[in-house]
Write a protein that holds these residues in place. Structure first.
Motif, short mmCIF file in Angstrom:
data_model
loop_
_atom_site.label_atom_id
_atom_site.label_comp_id
_atom_site.label_asym_id
_atom_site.label_seq_id
_atom_site.Cartn_x
_atom_site.Cartn_y
_atom_site.Cartn_z
N ARG A 101 64.59 54.55 65.74
CA ARG A 101 64.03 54.84 64.41
C ARG A 101 62.61 54.32 64.29
N LEU A 102 62.39 53.11 64.76
CA LEU A 102 61.06 52.50 64.65
C LEU A 102 60.06 53.14 65.62
N ARG A 103 60.52 53.52 66.80
CA ARG A 103 59.63 54.25 67.72
C ARG A 103 59.26 55.61 67.14
N ASP A 104 60.21 56.27 66.46
CA ASP A 104 59.91 57.55 65.81
C ASP A 104 58.85 57.38 64.72
N ALA A 105 58.73 56.17 64.16
CA ALA A 105 57.71 55.87 63.16
C ALA A 105 56.41 55.39 63.81
N ASP A 106 56.31 55.56 65.13
CA ASP A 106 55.13 55.18 65.92
C ASP A 106 54.85 53.68 65.94
N LEU A 107 55.90 52.88 65.81
CA LEU A 107 55.75 51.43 65.95
C LEU A 107 56.03 51.06 67.39
N SER A 108 55.34 50.03 67.87
CA SER A 108 55.55 49.62 69.25
C SER A 108 56.16 48.23 69.27
N PHE A 109 56.82 47.95 70.36
CA PHE A 109 57.51 46.68 70.52
C PHE A 109 56.71 45.76 71.42
N HIS A 110 56.95 44.47 71.28
CA HIS A 110 56.22 43.46 72.04
C HIS A 110 57.08 42.80 73.09
N SER A 111 58.24 43.37 73.35
CA SER A 111 59.11 42.90 74.43
C SER A 111 60.04 44.04 74.78
N LEU A 164 61.49 42.29 70.23
CA LEU A 164 60.45 41.82 69.32
C LEU A 164 59.54 42.96 68.89
N LEU A 165 59.26 42.96 67.60
CA LEU A 165 58.36 43.90 66.94
C LEU A 165 57.30 43.03 66.28
N ALA A 166 56.11 43.57 66.06
CA ALA A 166 55.08 42.81 65.34
C ALA A 166 54.65 43.58 64.09
#
Length: 130
Positions: free
Chosen positions: A88-98, A110-112
């Motif tokens: 869901r968060l990747r579909d919102a173009d958010l990236s993860f930090h781990s 982890l997300l920032a």
């Protein structure tokens, strides 16, 4: 809002209070409790009150220079299905930090937020009934 003795408050120093409000309310299920943007706002999710302090807020001004950057501390949000949340968060173009990390207690990633403050999304390990 819940009584002050029934919530835990955490302060995050952010570069842009409105961007932080939008991030937490749009993507992570927080609701806006109060906004004095661009200086300050607080958002709530269950018993967590997240204080978002912009550069002109008293909370941010009290931070010593050597502690001004985001650290390894993070809020910890429990999710029912980590893989669904990641998608869901990747579909919102958010990236993860781990990457996803697994251990005996469960799985996490982890997300920032827009200012670089960390959020740990955690799915507890299934524990068989005793």
């Amino acid at each position: 809002m819940t009584a002050a003795d029934q919530v835990a408050s955490v302060r995050y120093i952010v570069d842009d209070v409105q961007a932080a409000i939008d991030f937490y309310t749009t993507h992570l299920g927080f609701t806006l409790n109060f906004s004095a943007a661009p200086a300050f706002a607080d958002v709530v999710r269950g018993p967590l009150r997240l204080l978002l302090s912009g550069p002109t807020s008293s909370g941010a001004r009290a931070t010593p220079d050597q502690a001004a950057g985001a650290g390894r501390n993070r809020i910890h949000l429990i999710v029912d299905d980590l893989d669904t949340e990641i998608a869901r968060l990747r579909d919102a173009d958010l990236s993860f930090h781990s990457d996803v990390v697994s251990g005996p207690g469960g799985r996490q990633i982890l997300l920032a937020d827009p200012a670089g403050n960390l959020i740990e999304l955690f799915q507890p390990a299934h524990r068989p009934a005793s």
